[in-house]
Scaffold this motif. Sequence first.
Motif, PDB file in Angstrom:
ATOM      1  N   ALA A 111       0.836  -1.195   0.000  1.00  0.00           N
ATOM      2  CA  ALA A 111       0.000   0.000   0.000  1.00  0.00           C
ATOM      3  C   ALA A 111       0.873   1.247   0.000  1.00  0.00           C
ATOM      4  N   ARG A 112       0.495   2.220  -0.786  1.00  0.00           N
ATOM      5  CA  ARG A 112       1.144   3.526  -0.779  1.00  0.00           C
ATOM      6  C   ARG A 112       0.114   4.629  -0.538  1.00  0.00           C
ATOM      7  N   LEU A 113      -1.121   4.380  -0.962  1.00  0.00           N
ATOM      8  CA  LEU A 113      -2.227   5.308  -0.699  1.00  0.00           C
ATOM      9  C   LEU A 113      -2.980   4.738   0.495  1.00  0.00           C
ATOM     10  N   LEU A 114      -2.763   5.306   1.665  1.00  0.00           N
ATOM     11  CA  LEU A 114      -3.249   4.719   2.906  1.00  0.00           C
ATOM     12  C   LEU A 114      -4.609   5.291   3.294  1.00  0.00           C
ATOM     13  N   GLY A 115      -5.416   4.452   3.962  1.00  0.00           N
ATOM     14  CA  GLY A 115      -6.745   4.880   4.365  1.00  0.00           C
ATOM     15  C   GLY A 115      -7.676   4.890   3.167  1.00  0.00           C
ATOM     16  N   ASN A 116      -8.423   5.955   3.007  1.00  0.00           N
ATOM     17  CA  ASN A 116      -9.309   6.110   1.854  1.00  0.00           C
ATOM     18  C   ASN A 116      -8.447   6.369   0.618  1.00  0.00           C
ATOM     19  N   VAL A 117      -8.343   5.382  -0.269  1.00  0.00           N
ATOM     20  CA  VAL A 117      -7.380   5.477  -1.375  1.00  0.00           C
ATOM     21  C   VAL A 117      -7.750   6.587  -2.354  1.00  0.00           C
ATOM     22  N   GLU A 118      -9.041   6.835  -2.562  1.00  0.00           N
ATOM     23  CA  GLU A 118      -9.424   7.918  -3.466  1.00  0.00           C
ATOM     24  C   GLU A 118      -9.024   9.272  -2.892  1.00  0.00           C
ATOM     25  N   SER A 119      -9.186   9.446  -1.587  1.00  0.00           N
ATOM     26  CA  SER A 119      -8.764  10.693  -0.952  1.00  0.00           C
ATOM     27  C   SER A 119      -7.251  10.838  -1.017  1.00  0.00           C
ATOM     28  N   ALA A 120      -6.537   9.721  -0.816  1.00  0.00           N
ATOM     29  CA  ALA A 120      -5.078   9.757  -0.914  1.00  0.00           C
ATOM     30  C   ALA A 120      -4.639  10.129  -2.329  1.00  0.00           C
ATOM     31  N   ALA A 121      -5.371   9.605  -3.336  1.00  0.00           N
ATOM     32  CA  ALA A 121      -5.051   9.953  -4.723  1.00  0.00           C
ATOM     33  C   ALA A 121      -5.290  11.436  -4.985  1.00  0.00           C
ATOM     34  N   HIS A 122      -6.312  12.010  -4.365  1.00  0.00           N
ATOM     35  CA  HIS A 122      -6.557  13.451  -4.521  1.00  0.00           C
ATOM     36  C   HIS A 122      -5.421  14.261  -3.890  1.00  0.00           C
ATOM     37  N   MET A 123      -4.827  13.738  -2.819  1.00  0.00           N
ATOM     38  CA  MET A 123      -3.659  14.420  -2.250  1.00  0.00           C
ATOM     39  C   MET A 123      -2.487  14.383  -3.231  1.00  0.00           C
ATOM     40  N   LEU A 124      -2.349  13.284  -3.973  1.00  0.00           N
ATOM     41  CA  LEU A 124      -1.332  13.248  -5.025  1.00  0.00           C
ATOM     42  C   LEU A 124      -1.609  14.317  -6.076  1.00  0.00           C
ATOM     43  N   ASP A 125      -2.881  14.466  -6.447  1.00  0.00           N
ATOM     44  CA  ASP A 125      -3.236  15.498  -7.424  1.00  0.00           C
ATOM     45  C   ASP A 125      -2.823  16.881  -6.927  1.00  0.00           C
ATOM     46  N   GLN A 126      -3.074  17.148  -5.660  1.00  0.00           N
ATOM     47  CA  GLN A 126      -2.696  18.442  -5.107  1.00  0.00           C
ATOM     48  C   GLN A 126      -1.182  18.637  -5.159  1.00  0.00           C
ATOM     49  N   GLY A 135       9.382  23.960  -5.969  1.00  0.00           N
ATOM     50  CA  GLY A 135      10.723  23.807  -6.515  1.00  0.00           C
ATOM     51  C   GLY A 135      11.134  22.365  -6.704  1.00  0.00           C
ATOM     52  N   GLU A 136      10.160  21.491  -6.967  1.00  0.00           N
ATOM     53  CA  GLU A 136      10.428  20.056  -7.134  1.00  0.00           C
ATOM     54  C   GLU A 136      10.085  19.638  -8.563  1.00  0.00           C
ATOM     55  N   SER A 137      10.865  18.701  -9.086  1.00  0.00           N
ATOM     56  CA  SER A 137      10.722  18.347 -10.494  1.00  0.00           C
ATOM     57  C   SER A 137       9.635  17.324 -10.748  1.00  0.00           C
ATOM     58  N   SER A 138       9.326  16.502  -9.736  1.00  0.00           N
ATOM     59  CA  SER A 138       8.543  15.309 -10.042  1.00  0.00           C
ATOM     60  C   SER A 138       8.024  14.670  -8.764  1.00  0.00           C
ATOM     61  N   LEU A 139       7.059  13.778  -8.958  1.00  0.00           N
ATOM     62  CA  LEU A 139       6.487  12.986  -7.870  1.00  0.00           C
ATOM     63  C   LEU A 139       6.461  11.533  -8.319  1.00  0.00           C
ATOM     64  N   HIS A 140       6.944  10.638  -7.479  1.00  0.00           N
ATOM     65  CA  HIS A 140       7.085   9.226  -7.816  1.00  0.00           C
ATOM     66  C   HIS A 140       6.404   8.378  -6.739  1.00  0.00           C
ATOM     67  N   VAL A 141       5.737   7.316  -7.163  1.00  0.00           N
ATOM     68  CA  VAL A 141       5.098   6.379  -6.237  1.00  0.00           C
ATOM     69  C   VAL A 141       5.609   4.988  -6.603  1.00  0.00           C
ATOM     70  N   ASN A 142       6.399   4.400  -5.722  1.00  0.00           N
ATOM     71  CA  ASN A 142       7.110   3.167  -6.060  1.00  0.00           C
ATOM     72  C   ASN A 142       6.486   1.927  -5.428  1.00  0.00           C
ATOM     73  N   PHE A 143       6.516   0.833  -6.185  1.00  0.00           N
ATOM     74  CA  PHE A 143       6.092  -0.504  -5.730  1.00  0.00           C
ATOM     75  C   PHE A 143       4.654  -0.482  -5.219  1.00  0.00           C
ATOM     76  N   THR A 144       3.757  -0.139  -6.133  1.00  0.00           N
ATOM     77  CA  THR A 144       2.344   0.017  -5.795  1.00  0.00           C
ATOM     78  C   THR A 144       1.592  -1.295  -5.885  1.00  0.00           C
ATOM     79  N   GLU A 145       0.476  -1.345  -5.167  1.00  0.00           N
ATOM     80  CA  GLU A 145      -0.430  -2.480  -5.274  1.00  0.00           C
ATOM     81  C   GLU A 145      -1.605  -2.104  -6.166  1.00  0.00           C
ATOM     82  N   ALA A 146      -2.546  -3.046  -6.341  1.00  0.00           N
ATOM     83  CA  ALA A 146      -3.575  -2.907  -7.370  1.00  0.00           C
ATOM     84  C   ALA A 146      -4.472  -1.692  -7.186  1.00  0.00           C
TER      85      ALA A 146
END
Length: 374
Positions: A111-126, A135-146
């Motif tokens: 798991a990388r998106l913890l708790g409510n996964v849709e809400s966690a994904a919205h935090m990624l969007d933000q 001042g950051e180039s990128s965002l990476h999410v490693n070794f994800t589950e389904a």
Amino acid sequence: MPIQTIFRLAEIEPQQWDALLTAPQPFLRHAFLSSLEDSRSVGDGTGWQPQHRLLVDVTGAPQAALPLYRKSHSYGEYVFDWAWADACHRAGIGYYPKLLCAVPFSPVTGARLLGNVESAAHMLDQLTGELAERGESSLHVNFTEADADALLRGRDGWLERVGCQFHWHNRGYRDFQDFLDALTSRKRKQLRKEREQVAGLGIAFEWREGRQVSEAEWDFVYGCYANTYHVRGQTPYLTRAFFSLLAERMPQAIRLVLAKRGATPVAMAFSLVDGQELYGRYWGCLAEFDRLHFETCFYQGIDQAIAAGLQRFDAGAQGEHKLIRGFEPVITRSWHYLAHPGLRAAVADFLLQERQGVLAYAQSARQALPYRQA
């Protein structure tokens, strides 16, 4: 609901963080991540700066979270983007710092998106919308589950990357001999010979749980672990304090095997366990013995998994040498959001070609497995 950033996991109660986890895997637990921070294995001066994101309700209770780090390098990730960073450097584009949602030094799918996964994904969007401002180039999410894969696949700007690891699967084996009987004659003889060679050296093995390991033995474990880095001229990722803290906070998940010659320990393999899987993490030895690595890291782990009724054994990220010992290819996934449009286009083209190669490699590897055909 407000979003918070915490810079130390100690800012949240362990039970609140752990309540967001839906699986017993140890790597996302508060005990593991806080041990990394409190032992200074991550934090100031390491290039891993914790910046965990929390979505909380009106009572302050977390509803979703991201285990997040601001990175000034790409060490300890096991999804290699050095070539991307080099291309940026040559083009005059800044690649570091970047953001990484992952477990430090642990190439384990989970798991990388913890708790409510849709809400966690919205935090990624933000976060993707804030990269330029931060001042950051990128965002990476490693070794994800389904669950994370389903939400990120097709999401605007996100690129999928696949990799290949080798895991052992327990098909109801009664013991190690029962596993050997499932192999072809030639491979069965090879594995049996390797085990006999180690036994012939007078080396015996002792398994311990976390509560059964003394501080002196942890000193030995750390010496072995650190030596695997020192022989390559590298600095160990983990500090000595990490092992003691983890043994204090999460002893039930620790499995340690000591290889001894007489009363003297000569090698070790450190693993973690949950209800279904054994995760081989660290290995080391202070003297060279032929075939000892295979016995300590692989065959002892298979023995342990069978005895405990575990379904899988993940012995680490590297190594085709696992293939002929019954470890099967498994596809891993990670996701990457690159803010620079030119970099994103170039990486997207590279990943398309890489994906074809990885999937073809995994299929070819399956043909080399040592199991007898039904």
